[in-house]
Design an enzyme around this catalytic site. Sequence first.
Site, short mmCIF file in Angstrom:
data_model
loop_
_atom_site.label_atom_id
_atom_site.label_comp_id
_atom_site.label_asym_id
_atom_site.label_seq_id
_atom_site.Cartn_x
_atom_site.Cartn_y
_atom_site.Cartn_z
N ASP A 54 -2.72 -0.90 10.48
CA ASP A 54 -2.91 -0.96 9.02
C ASP A 54 -3.60 -2.25 8.57
O ASP A 54 -3.99 -2.35 7.40
CB ASP A 54 -1.56 -0.86 8.30
CG ASP A 54 -0.98 0.55 8.34
OD1 ASP A 54 -1.71 1.48 8.72
OD2 ASP A 54 0.20 0.71 7.97
N LYS B 126 0.86 -1.19 0.00
CA LYS B 126 0.00 0.00 0.00
C LYS B 126 0.89 1.23 0.00
O LYS B 126 2.08 1.19 0.36
CB LYS B 126 -0.94 0.01 1.20
CG LYS B 126 -0.27 -0.02 2.58
CD LYS B 126 0.25 1.30 3.11
CE LYS B 126 0.82 1.18 4.52
NZ LYS B 126 1.55 2.40 4.96
#
Length: 287
Positions: free
Chosen positions: A138, A13
């Site tokens: 996350d 990401k």
Amino acid sequence: MQNAQLILPAPAKLNLMLHILGRRPDGYHDLQTLFQFLDHGDQLGFALRADGEIHLHSELTGVPHDSNLIVRAARQLQQQSGTRLGADIWLDKHLPMGGGIGGGSSDAATTLLGLNRLWQLDWDEDRLAALGLSLGADVPVFVRGHAAFAEGVGEKLIPVELDEPWYLVVVPQVFVSTAEIFSDPELTRDTPAIKVRTVLERGGRNDCQPVVEKRYPEVRNALILLNKFVSARLTGTGGCVFGSFPSQVEADKVAARLPDHLPGFVAKGSNVSMLHRALENWVESRM
């Protein structure tokens, strides 16, 4: 992974911006960030075990087996679901540790989603994301698998639709400690909150970047180099830096000009995680 029954990606990401609003009583920080996935990442393989054992057959230097987020994710899912099944797990590691692109969190999320399927638990995303949050801030965005504007410690997610450019991600050869950056007294902790619409219209900065640049000259030098070709930014707490391009050809041209001591990779931005696309394909193939 030749014995794996299910092989899934664990995508990288990027944090396209990261604002830190303040420190919480629990020591964590309230933040606002914008997540987008890359079509590039680690790969994990899973096979059922009937004896309840969890075995990760791939070693990571400096990470004991039982401390690995993959093993911790598998065991927490096992314990909370009450299943008596276990798993053999293999990891093909491509994402750097301490790079700010979500390697460990993504591996944990892929483990949760993969074993949820393999063990036939039928947990929904809300339940998996809540478990994932106990492993790392996350993990929920990887569990949910859609580009998102995030608040809180990163777990309050609003799905967004973003342009999907090509990115060049440069990987300075340093390990950046997230805890170290968030404990730095010079870190900006009073950025005013903004609306998601403002972020989508105007973008934002990474409040961690000045601290990381000061502590890690390798990151600062990578930013200086990449800024010669494109607007360069830090992702997460670093140390990876990135720039966006309208085409793979243009990104490849700049990648070819990187010095040998500064590795990098080119990948397509994606609003839907390649993990979720792979799971959909796997389900369809079994119908």
